[in-house]
Structures are given as C-alpha cells and as structure tokens.
Design an enzyme around this catalytic site. Structure first.
Site, PDB file in Angstrom:
ATOM      1  N   SER A 180       8.813 -10.305  -1.726  1.00 59.70           N
ATOM      2  CA  SER A 180       9.413  -9.352  -2.641  1.00 59.70           C
ATOM      3  C   SER A 180      10.656  -9.606  -2.971  1.00 59.70           C
ATOM      4  CB  SER A 180       8.914  -8.109  -2.350  1.00 59.70           C
ATOM      5  OG  SER A 180       9.768  -7.175  -3.184  1.00 59.70           O
TER       6      SER A 180
ATOM      7  N   MET B 169       5.680  -0.428 -11.730  1.00 60.06           N
ATOM      8  CA  MET B 169       5.812   0.821 -11.135  1.00 60.06           C
ATOM      9  C   MET B 169       6.491   1.782 -12.335  1.00 60.06           C
ATOM     10  SD  MET B 169       6.897   0.223  -7.339  1.00 60.06           S
ATOM     11  CE  MET B 169       7.201  -1.362  -7.712  1.00 60.06           C
TER      12      MET B 169
ATOM     13  N   ASP C 195       0.876  -3.735   0.123  1.00 63.88           N
ATOM     14  CA  ASP C 195       2.394  -3.776  -0.358  1.00 63.88           C
ATOM     15  C   ASP C 195       3.118  -2.611   0.485  1.00 63.88           C
ATOM     16  OD1 ASP C 195       4.718  -4.040  -1.567  1.00 63.88           O
ATOM     17  OD2 ASP C 195       3.881  -3.437  -3.523  1.00 63.88           O
TER      18      ASP C 195
ATOM     19  N   HIS D 292       6.534 -11.696  -5.733  1.00 59.86           N
ATOM     20  CA  HIS D 292       6.387 -10.554  -5.944  1.00 59.86           C
ATOM     21  C   HIS D 292       7.600  -9.854  -6.522  1.00 59.86           C
ATOM     22  CE1 HIS D 292       3.936  -6.762  -5.623  1.00 59.86           C
ATOM     23  NE2 HIS D 292       5.036  -5.965  -5.300  1.00 59.86           N
TER      24      HIS D 292
ATOM     25  N   MET E  33      -1.070   0.180  -1.938  1.00 59.84           N
ATOM     26  CA  MET E  33       0.355   0.468  -1.247  1.00 59.84           C
ATOM     27  C   MET E  33       0.127   1.012  -0.041  1.00 59.84           C
ATOM     28  SD  MET E  33       2.363  -0.354  -3.726  1.00 59.84           S
ATOM     29  CE  MET E  33       3.562   0.134  -2.844  1.00 59.84           C
TER      30      MET E  33
ATOM     31  N   MET F 124      10.659  -0.899 -11.820  1.00 58.30           N
ATOM     32  CA  MET F 124      10.606   0.566 -11.629  1.00 58.30           C
ATOM     33  C   MET F 124      11.389   1.077 -12.773  1.00 58.30           C
ATOM     34  SD  MET F 124      11.572   0.508  -7.637  1.00 58.30           S
ATOM     35  CE  MET F 124      10.582  -0.324  -6.246  1.00 58.30           C
TER      36      MET F 124
ATOM     37  N   HIS G 218       4.756  -6.496 -10.502  1.00 55.27           N
ATOM     38  CA  HIS G 218       4.010  -4.848 -10.154  1.00 55.27           C
ATOM     39  C   HIS G 218       4.783  -3.805 -10.865  1.00 55.27           C
ATOM     40  CE1 HIS G 218       3.475  -2.046  -6.203  1.00 55.27           C
ATOM     41  NE2 HIS G 218       3.314  -1.629  -7.568  1.00 55.27           N
TER      42      HIS G 218
ATOM     43  N   ASP H  33       8.989  -6.450  -8.493  1.00 61.82           N
ATOM     44  CA  ASP H  33       9.062  -5.082  -8.583  1.00 61.82           C
ATOM     45  C   ASP H  33       9.570  -4.435  -9.759  1.00 61.82           C
ATOM     46  OD1 ASP H  33       7.162  -4.178  -6.124  1.00 61.82           O
ATOM     47  OD2 ASP H  33       8.767  -5.063  -4.941  1.00 61.82           O
TER      48      ASP H  33
END
Ligand code: DX5
Ligand code: ZN
Length: 231
Positions: A19, A79, A186, A44, A148, A48, A77, A46
């Site tokens: 990640s 979020m 994760d 990966h 998660m 957000m 991913h 992330d």
C-alpha cells in the site's frame, strides 16, 4: 471505452499488495519499481475523502501517474462517503480494481454495477464491526471482498484481535457462492500477522507500513512472503 482489466481472477494463489499510503512520496516511483521487481502482485492505492474516514490521501491523478509506469494491477480502495461520484474518474485514470465500502452512503448494487460498466473489477469492503452476512446477497457482483483488519483511515495500526473470525466467515460466504472471489485483508499485516490471516482464509494481503516504512522494503516484502505458507 471498455478497459481490459489486468487484475487476475481469484486463482488459489496468494497475492501481496503493497500500500503506497505508507510510501515516501518523494521516492514513490523508485519504491514502486523496487517492490514490483521484488515480486509484488498488485499495488494498493488508498483513496480517502476526509468524510468516510478522518483523513485525506490521493485523487485520480495519482492513479493516472502510476498507470503505464508500473506493470502492477492498481488495486484501488475507495474509503469515500459517495463512491458513485468517483467510480468514473478512477476507472478512467486506470484503476484495475475498485473496492467500495458497504458502509458508504450510495446504493451498493448500483455502485457495483457502475464499476462493472467500465470493465473494472469490483471489490466490496467491510469494516471490523460490520456483519459479514451483508455480503452474501451481493456475491454475483463481486471479484473481491476486502476485510478490514483495522478501522480504516490510517496506516501503521495493529491487526485487530477477532479479525480471524471475520475472515473465516467471509471465506465461508465465498465458498457457498461457488464463485472465484478474492479475499483480501487490509490493516496491520506483517510477517507475524500474515500467516494468521492466510490460515483464516485470506488469499490477498495488503501491507503498507510493514513494507514501505521498513529500512529495506524488498526484504520486508520477502519476509511477508516467507512467513506466509503456500505463497
Ligand atoms: C488503512 C488503509 C490501508 C493501509 C494499511 O485505512 O486502507 O490500506 O495502507 O496500512 P498498514 O499495512 O500499515 O496497516
Ligand atoms: Zn486500503
């Protein structure tokens, strides 16, 4: 335009996905190529929004900067509170897989169908206190379930006790569906916790700080691989 995803279907092998949330952005290109050379399977990424989680990270421009520079499939991913707003920009930026949260505000079937309409693989994530049974009616739409093992928002947290039960339950739901669906975990994955997650049924491991905060990310990636049986 329909994209052909580079993300493989679940195949019984274990995938490791470093990640970049924990990477040194000054050195991002160098470190991504190093983990790619060392045998990482996916990257990966992330995303957000400061609402779904109390943190901000990257936008579509980071994904488009990585696309074409690395051969690794981009495991993205989301979020975010309203994933419907972001599916198209991230699909067009080059995401190979888009994982959304079942706890997000948008209607989940509509969101997953929108991801599929761009030829991108679909992932559905659950937080540590979300009931895994909510996934069962959605398996026809899924390529991956992301469990998660920390509360999302920050790298560097410890693998939560009780995560194995959540992983085992999701593995049963996937088996009952008869579909080839990845089970990715994760949060807090390192050489000590990776075998626990795999034993419980995971076949894809995200690792951020354990790889990118290590003095030698390549060594750290290899240690996770060696610690995990059957990789
Ligand atoms: C956390 C993110 C993770 C994070 C994991 O909300 O979804 O992907 O990068 O970081 P580590 O491996 O440090 O727990
Ligand atoms: Zn993540």
């Amino acid at each position: 335009m329909i994209k052909i995803s580079k993300m493989p279907s679940a195949n019984g092998k274990i995938s490791v996905a470093p990640s970049i949330l924990s990477a040194d952005l000054w050195q991002l290109g160098r470190d991504v190529l190093a983990v790619q050379k060392a045998g990482a399977d996916w990257l990966h990424v992330d995303i957000m929004d400061g609402h779904f989680v109390p943190n901000l990270s990257f936008g579509p421009s980071v994904v488009s900067s990585l696309k074409g520079k690395t051969d690794l499939p981009l495991d993205t991913h989301l979020m975010v509170e309203n994933p419907m707003l972001f599916v198209e920009p991230f699909a067009k930026a080059g995401a190979d897989l888009l994982t959304v949260h079942i706890e997000a505000k948008d209607e989940i079937v509509e969101t997953l169908k929108l991801i599929k309409s761009f030829g991108v693989k679909t992932g559905l994530s659950i937080k540590p206190d979300t009931d895994p049974e909510l996934i069962a009616p959605l398996t026809d739409l899924l390529d991956l379930v992301l469990v998660m093992t920390v509360y999302p928002g920050f790298g560097g947290q410890a693998f939560l006790p009780g995560s194995e039960d959540q992983i085992k339950r999701v593995r049963q739901i996937i088996a009952a569906s008869g579909k080839a669906i990845w089970l990715e975990v994760d949060g807090g994955i390192n050489a000590q916790t990776a075998p626990r997650a795999i034993k419980a049924g995971a076949d894809a491991l995200v690792a951020g700080s354990a790889i990118f905060k290590a003095a030698d990310p390549v060594l750290a990636l290899n240690q996770i691989r060696q610690a995990a049986p059957d990789i």
